[in-house]
Design an enzyme around this catalytic site. Structure first.
Site, PDB file in Angstrom:
ATOM      1  N   GLY A   1     194.291  84.259  -7.553  1.00  0.00           N
ATOM      2  CA  GLY A   1     195.638  83.770  -7.820  1.00  0.00           C
ATOM      3  C   GLY A   1     195.638  82.249  -7.854  1.00  0.00           C
ATOM      4  O   GLY A   1     194.681  81.609  -7.389  1.00  0.00           O
TER       5      GLY A   1
ATOM      6  N   GLN B   1     199.039  73.836  -7.221  1.00  0.00           N
ATOM      7  CA  GLN B   1     197.635  73.637  -6.816  1.00  0.00           C
ATOM      8  C   GLN B   1     196.856  72.825  -7.853  1.00  0.00           C
ATOM      9  O   GLN B   1     195.783  72.301  -7.548  1.00  0.00           O
ATOM     10  CB  GLN B   1     196.942  74.985  -6.569  1.00  0.00           C
TER      11      GLN B   1
ATOM     12  N   CYS C   1     192.140  80.374   0.410  1.00  0.00           N
ATOM     13  CA  CYS C   1     192.977  79.531  -0.450  1.00  0.00           C
ATOM     14  C   CYS C   1     192.071  78.534  -1.156  1.00  0.00           C
ATOM     15  O   CYS C   1     191.234  77.892  -0.510  1.00  0.00           O
ATOM     16  CB  CYS C   1     194.025  78.795   0.392  1.00  0.00           C
ATOM     17  N   LEU C   2     192.258  78.416  -2.478  1.00  0.00           N
ATOM     18  CA  LEU C   2     191.413  77.497  -3.246  1.00  0.00           C
ATOM     19  C   LEU C   2     191.676  76.041  -2.840  1.00  0.00           C
ATOM     20  O   LEU C   2     190.840  75.181  -3.092  1.00  0.00           O
ATOM     21  CB  LEU C   2     191.650  77.696  -4.751  1.00  0.00           C
TER      22      LEU C   2
ATOM     23  N   HIS D   1     201.498  84.913  -0.842  1.00  0.00           N
ATOM     24  CA  HIS D   1     200.698  83.693  -0.669  1.00  0.00           C
ATOM     25  C   HIS D   1     201.047  82.677  -1.772  1.00  0.00           C
ATOM     26  O   HIS D   1     201.249  81.486  -1.491  1.00  0.00           O
ATOM     27  CB  HIS D   1     199.209  84.078  -0.731  1.00  0.00           C
ATOM     28  N   GLU D   2     201.147  83.155  -3.012  1.00  0.00           N
ATOM     29  CA  GLU D   2     201.412  82.233  -4.142  1.00  0.00           C
ATOM     30  C   GLU D   2     202.867  81.744  -4.129  1.00  0.00           C
ATOM     31  O   GLU D   2     203.128  80.576  -4.433  1.00  0.00           O
ATOM     32  CB  GLU D   2     201.083  82.911  -5.479  1.00  0.00           C
TER      33      GLU D   2
ATOM     34  N   HIS E   1     203.167  78.972  -1.843  1.00  0.00           N
ATOM     35  CA  HIS E   1     202.742  77.692  -2.448  1.00  0.00           C
ATOM     36  C   HIS E   1     203.907  77.014  -3.186  1.00  0.00           C
ATOM     37  O   HIS E   1     204.058  75.795  -3.137  1.00  0.00           O
ATOM     38  CB  HIS E   1     201.611  77.912  -3.456  1.00  0.00           C
TER      39      HIS E   1
HETATM   40  O1  K1U Z   1     196.276  80.627  -3.977  1.00  0.00           O
HETATM   41  C1  K1U Z   1     195.082  80.490  -3.879  1.00  0.00           C
HETATM   42  O2  K1U Z   1     194.607  79.522  -3.316  1.00  0.00           O
HETATM   43  C2  K1U Z   1     194.146  81.542  -4.431  1.00  0.00           C
HETATM   44  C3  K1U Z   1     193.685  82.534  -3.381  1.00  0.00           C
HETATM   45  C4  K1U Z   1     194.606  83.740  -3.414  1.00  0.00           C
HETATM   46  C5  K1U Z   1     194.574  84.677  -2.249  1.00  0.00           C
HETATM   47  C6  K1U Z   1     193.407  85.160  -1.716  1.00  0.00           C
HETATM   48  C7  K1U Z   1     193.407  86.056  -0.662  1.00  0.00           C
HETATM   49  C8  K1U Z   1     194.600  86.468  -0.143  1.00  0.00           C
HETATM   50  C9  K1U Z   1     195.771  85.970  -0.649  1.00  0.00           C
HETATM   51  C10 K1U Z   1     195.762  85.083  -1.714  1.00  0.00           C
HETATM   52  C11 K1U Z   1     192.249  82.926  -3.723  1.00  0.00           C
HETATM   53  O3  K1U Z   1     191.997  83.450  -4.757  1.00  0.00           O
HETATM   54  S1  K1U Z   1     191.020  82.581  -2.556  1.00  0.00           S
HETATM   55  C12 K1U Z   1     189.561  83.278  -3.309  1.00  0.00           C
HETATM   56  C13 K1U Z   1     189.476  84.758  -3.206  1.00  0.00           C
HETATM   57  O4  K1U Z   1     190.200  85.358  -2.444  1.00  0.00           O
HETATM   58  C14 K1U Z   1     188.530  85.516  -4.061  1.00  0.00           C
HETATM   59  C15 K1U Z   1     187.711  84.878  -4.945  1.00  0.00           C
HETATM   60  C16 K1U Z   1     186.838  85.607  -5.729  1.00  0.00           C
HETATM   61  C17 K1U Z   1     186.782  86.971  -5.633  1.00  0.00           C
HETATM   62  C18 K1U Z   1     187.595  87.614  -4.734  1.00  0.00           C
HETATM   63  C19 K1U Z   1     188.487  86.891  -3.950  1.00  0.00           C
HETATM   64 ZN    ZN Z   2     196.415  79.311  -1.773  1.00  0.00          ZN
END
Ligand code: K1U
Ligand code: ZN
Length: 173
Positions: free
Chosen positions: A46, A51, A94-95, A136-137, A140
């Protein structure tokens, strides 16, 4: 399409409340294209527009598993109109807070209304990871990070670590 830089904690822009999209114009379409490219490249499941430094209420998401075809989803001006009493815990990442993961408890089910890229209104009920990711999004878009759902002790530890790293990077160390 272009990759955009992802803002990293403690960037103050992550605390901004994003503005509703009034018109889905070429700028919004380009933003969405770039967000998908940036999200897939990261990789993430997401991304919220803030971001990548754009304070608009736009979210991209793709919850397809590696072996499944891509399933890109866009949510414009999303709003949670109902949340379940029942809660679930998911280990979130979270990225904007790279390589830090922790358990967050949230409603297991939410009803969300939003616009698609054509401006058409929709309403859906999300469960499980879909519900977690939407919450989560949407957080943000309101300047809230998943570490805000942790204890003050944990949050302060994470903030300290990322503030130190930012200072070191600024000093070129
Ligand atoms: O919003 C963001 O920073 C993105 C975040 C979203 C998220 C992840 C987990 C739970 C709630 C919301 C991410 O994508 S972190 C990376 C991640 O979870 C992932 C990356 C590659 C493959 C599988 C998962
Ligand atoms: Zn995030």
């Amino acid at each position: 399409m272009a990759l955009r830089d992802i803002l990293i904690l403690p960037d103050k822009r992550l605390r901004q409340v994003s503005n509703p999209v009034k018109k889905i114009d070429l700028g919004v379409r380009k933003l969405v294209e770039d967000m998908f490219e940036t999200m897939y490249d990261a990789p993430g499941i997401g991304l919220a527009a803030i971001q990548v430094g754009t304070p608009k209420r736009v979210i991209t998401m793709d919850l397809a598993k590696k072996e499944e075809p891509r399933n890109p989803q866009v949510f414009i001006n999303p709003e949670i109109v109902w949340s379940s009493q029942e809660k679930a815990t998911y280990e979130e990442g979270c990225l904007s807070i790279p390589e830090y993961f922790d358990d967050v408890e949230r409603p297991v089910q939410v009803r969300v209304k939003y616009l698609d890229l054509e401006g058409k209104p929709h309403e859906l009920v999300a469960n499980g990871l879909f519900a977690t990711c939407l919450q989560h999004e949407i957080d943000h878009l309101n300047g809230v990070l998943f570490i805000d759902h942790l204890s003050k002790l944990k949050r302060d530890r994470v903030l300290k670590k990322f503030s130190k790293a930012a200072k070191r990077a600024a000093a070129g160390v």
